[in-house]
Design an enzyme around this catalytic site. Structure first.
Site, PDB file in Angstrom:
ATOM      1  N   LYS A 183       0.882  -1.172   0.000  1.00 31.50           N
ATOM      2  CA  LYS A 183       0.000   0.000   0.000  1.00 31.50           C
ATOM      3  C   LYS A 183       0.914   1.214   0.000  1.00 31.50           C
ATOM      4  O   LYS A 183       1.481   1.582   1.015  1.00 31.50           O
ATOM      5  CB  LYS A 183      -0.875  -0.027   1.254  1.00 31.50           C
ATOM      6  CG  LYS A 183      -2.199   0.709   1.138  1.00 31.50           C
ATOM      7  CD  LYS A 183      -2.095   2.216   0.946  1.00 31.50           C
ATOM      8  CE  LYS A 183      -1.818   2.991   2.208  1.00 31.50           C
ATOM      9  NZ  LYS A 183      -1.640   4.450   1.959  1.00 31.50           N
ATOM     10  N   GLU A 258       9.909   1.511  10.886  1.00 33.18           N
ATOM     11  CA  GLU A 258      10.950   2.518  10.698  1.00 33.18           C
ATOM     12  C   GLU A 258      10.229   3.863  10.764  1.00 33.18           C
ATOM     13  O   GLU A 258       9.395   4.150   9.916  1.00 33.18           O
ATOM     14  CB  GLU A 258      11.597   2.263   9.332  1.00 33.18           C
ATOM     15  CG  GLU A 258      12.537   3.320   8.845  1.00 33.18           C
ATOM     16  CD  GLU A 258      13.631   3.597   9.808  1.00 33.18           C
ATOM     17  OE1 GLU A 258      14.162   2.629  10.372  1.00 33.18           O
ATOM     18  OE2 GLU A 258      13.936   4.768  10.036  1.00 33.18           O
ATOM     19  N   CYS A 292      13.873  10.999   6.411  1.00 31.69           N
ATOM     20  CA  CYS A 292      13.922  10.541   7.811  1.00 31.69           C
ATOM     21  C   CYS A 292      15.273  10.879   8.395  1.00 31.69           C
ATOM     22  O   CYS A 292      15.425  11.041   9.592  1.00 31.69           O
ATOM     23  CB  CYS A 292      13.786   9.032   7.909  1.00 31.69           C
ATOM     24  SG  CYS A 292      12.328   8.409   7.197  1.00 31.69           S
ATOM     25  N   GLU A 394      10.030  16.141  15.546  1.00 33.61           N
ATOM     26  CA  GLU A 394      10.340  15.995  14.125  1.00 33.61           C
ATOM     27  C   GLU A 394       9.499  16.989  13.314  1.00 33.61           C
ATOM     28  O   GLU A 394       8.274  16.968  13.393  1.00 33.61           O
ATOM     29  CB  GLU A 394      10.060  14.566  13.661  1.00 33.61           C
ATOM     30  CG  GLU A 394      10.521  14.333  12.233  1.00 33.61           C
ATOM     31  CD  GLU A 394      10.356  12.894  11.773  1.00 33.61           C
ATOM     32  OE1 GLU A 394       9.287  12.318  11.999  1.00 33.61           O
ATOM     33  OE2 GLU A 394      11.311  12.354  11.180  1.00 33.61           O
TER      34      GLU A 394
HETATM   35  C1  UN1 Z   1      14.319   7.975   4.422  1.00 32.88           C
HETATM   36  O1  UN1 Z   1      14.325   9.189   4.455  1.00 32.88           O
HETATM   37  O2  UN1 Z   1      13.426   7.324   4.998  1.00 32.88           O
HETATM   38  O3  UN1 Z   1      20.098   7.849   3.799  1.00 32.88           O
HETATM   39  C2  UN1 Z   1      15.290   7.171   3.649  1.00 32.88           C
HETATM   40  C3  UN1 Z   1      19.357   8.488   3.064  1.00 32.88           C
HETATM   41  C4  UN1 Z   1      18.646   7.768   1.941  1.00 32.88           C
HETATM   42  C5  UN1 Z   1      17.450   7.051   2.473  1.00 32.88           C
HETATM   43  C6  UN1 Z   1      16.527   7.903   3.287  1.00 32.88           C
HETATM   44  N1  UN1 Z   1      19.549   6.836   1.327  1.00 32.88           N
HETATM   45  O4  UN1 Z   1      19.173   9.690   3.216  1.00 32.88           O
END
Ligand code: UN1
Length: 502
Positions: A183, A258, A292, A394
């Site tokens: 999804k 995650e 992230c 965040e």
């Molecule tokens: C994410 O933002 O969930 O390390 C992944 C990084 C990328 C992956 C980010 N290769 O910034």
């Protein structure tokens, strides 16, 4: 340059269930619009309900009985072919991604490249999938353990890496012998469709991958709660991750999460400041701060704080906002209106509640064509204290907070003083300090003299504390998420041997 919206034809997309492209039972669709210019409709995607999810899970359950028995090296060959198709179509897919997600074309190409890297890396694992043998405690007895597929996996993926993150989950799930229902995020389903089309073209059999697009509350929730799903892998917000985990607990599902981050760059007084500046600009404002792993705090040694602050503010003011298909653009839009409100809400909190000093940015950018998109000026706060909300929560946007520290220990204390633990980085020319920080940072990823972003697919990806629930996707460690261990004992003594007794 971006094509005028009128010249781009919007298409109605279908779900992908049991190898067929199928309309949602409800016949409802969600519009996918370009966040850089909402006049442009990228496509209309199914607003799927639990009926569609049921059909997809049924197809995946059926396909599992044959797919699990296809030898892993054969499964991997199909993935290698998918990798080749992704390479051929990289520019087209990157362009689609910029149109639906907003990140600048170079970064979108990097996202597709990350999917290619993951596909090749994990296809190589098809000829390994190592278990191990060991000595049994009794004579004439053999002991080993082997990896087994888990079953049907439900994958729920975010909009910020709309092809890379689906690939982190789909490819290892498949090579291990599982089948999947994915999804994708409602803001960016096209990139998942492109990835899955490449898999279809490569010869992944019907039912092995199924795509059901739609809202998280509806299609996502139905997937997370489905009793036939044995594993849920989720990347997204901590808030939604908790709900997914609760649902998983009710049905004894394996659950890999995650979630959020509040990543930090630490800059010591001996650092190469020009290098650190490039790292902060890239980490904080690349992908409009929507990784992230984005750098959202910069902890600077007090001896160089003033100088670095000046250097940063000067450069941030020069960053060019715009459509990511324009090669002069440095920073694209944020994903949607809700994100604009959330980010500007934090800017207000920084200014009023927290009382930090805003050096630049802080507003929605609405000049010219920008008014048609979700643009926020890159924003820098100085005089931030570690416990302020902008230094704790965040934000997921182009906002960075500068915090002063006295020394490395103090920097590490500040850096660790948040609920998340994804990524951290240290700029220093002192190798001792680099190793001290490496040892003492409670994060899943740590960089020396580089920014907080840029993880590579063959290393484990994930974080500590509220960032995750202990799993790592990426690296060979992802195989531990998508397979279960079976311990096997073969007693060739011809008599009853009692472990722990004889
Ligand atoms: C994410 O933002 O969930 O390390 C992944 C990084 C990328 C992956 C980010 N290769 O910034």
């Amino acid at each position: 340059m971006a094509k005028p919206a009128s010249r781009i034809k919007a298409v109605e997309f279908r779900n992908y269930i049991n190898g067929k492209w199928a309309a949602p039972r409800s016949n409802d669709y969600i519009e996918n619009r370009n966040p850089a210019d909402t006049r442009e409709l990228v496509g209309r995607f199914p607003a799927s309900s639990s009926d569609d999810v049921d059909a997809a899970v049924e197809a995946a359950s059926e396909a599992f009985s044959t797919w699990r028995r296809v030898p892993a090296p054969r499964r991997a060959e199909i993935l290698f072919r998918a990798g080749e198709i992704l390479i051929k179509r990289k520019n087209e897919f990157a362009r689609d991604m910029t149109r639906e997600m907003g990140k600048v074309f170079k970064e979108a190409s990097g996202d597709v490249q990350e999917a290619i890297d993951m596909t090749y890396f994990i296809a190589g694992e098809g000829r390994r999938l190592h278990g191990f043998t060991t000595k049994a405690e009794l004579p004439n007895k053999f002991a080993m353990c082997v990896r087994e597929p888990i079953g049907v996996c439900g994958l729920i993926t975010p909009w910020n890496f709309p092809m890379a993150i689906p690939s982190w989950k789909i490819m290892p799930a498949l090579v291990c012998g599982n089948t999947v229902v994915i999804k994708p995020a409602e803001d960016t389903p096209l990139s998942t469709y492109n990835l899955v089309s490449a898999c279809e073209q490569a010869g992944v059999p019907p039912g092995v991958i199924n795509v059901v697009s739609g809202e998280g509350e509806e299609a996502g929730a139905a997937l997370a709660a489905h009793p036939s799903i044995r594993l849920v892998s989720f990347t997204g917000s901590t808030q939604v991750g908790r709900i997914v985990a609760q649902q998983a607990a009710l049905n004894e599902k394996i659950c890999s999460l995650e979630m959020g981050g509040k990543n930090v760059v630490m800059i010591m007084e001996d650092a190469d400041l020009d290098l650190a500046l490039e790292g902060v600009l890239w980490g904080a404002f690349g992908t409009s701060g929507q990784r992230c792993t984005a750098a959202s705090r910069v902890v600077v040694h007090k001896k160089i704080a003033k100088r670095f602050t000046g250097m940063l503010a000067e450069r941030v003011k020069l960053l060019k906002l715009g459509n990511g298909l324009n090669d002069k653009t440095d920073v694209g839009p944020v994903i949607n209106e809700e994100a604009v409100e959330k980010i500007l809400g934090y800017v207000e909190i920084g200014r009023r509640e927290d009382g930090a000093t805003m050096l630049c940015g802080g507003s929605r950018a609405e000049k010219g064509d920008l008014k048609h998109g979700y643009f926020i000026e890159p924003t820098v706060f100085a005089d931030v204290k570690p416990k302020m909300r902008i230094a704790q929560e965040e934000i997921f946007g182009p906002v960075v907070s500068l915090i002063e520290c006295r020394n490395l220990d103090h920097a590490i204390e500040i850096a660790n003083g948040v609920r998340y633990g994804l990524s951290a980085s240290l700029y220093t020319c002192d190798v001792n300090r680099a190793f001290q920080a490496m040892e003492n940072m409670f994060t899943g990823i740590f960089y020396v003299n580089a920014s907080t972003t840029g993880a590579e697919v063959h290393l484990p990806f994930g974080g500590t504390k509220a960032t995750g629930n202990g799993h790592r996707e990426g690296g060979t460690q992802v195989l531990d998420v998508f397979s279960e261990w079976k311990s096997v004992y073969v007693d060739y003594s011809g008599k009853l041997q009692r472990a722990q007794i004889d």
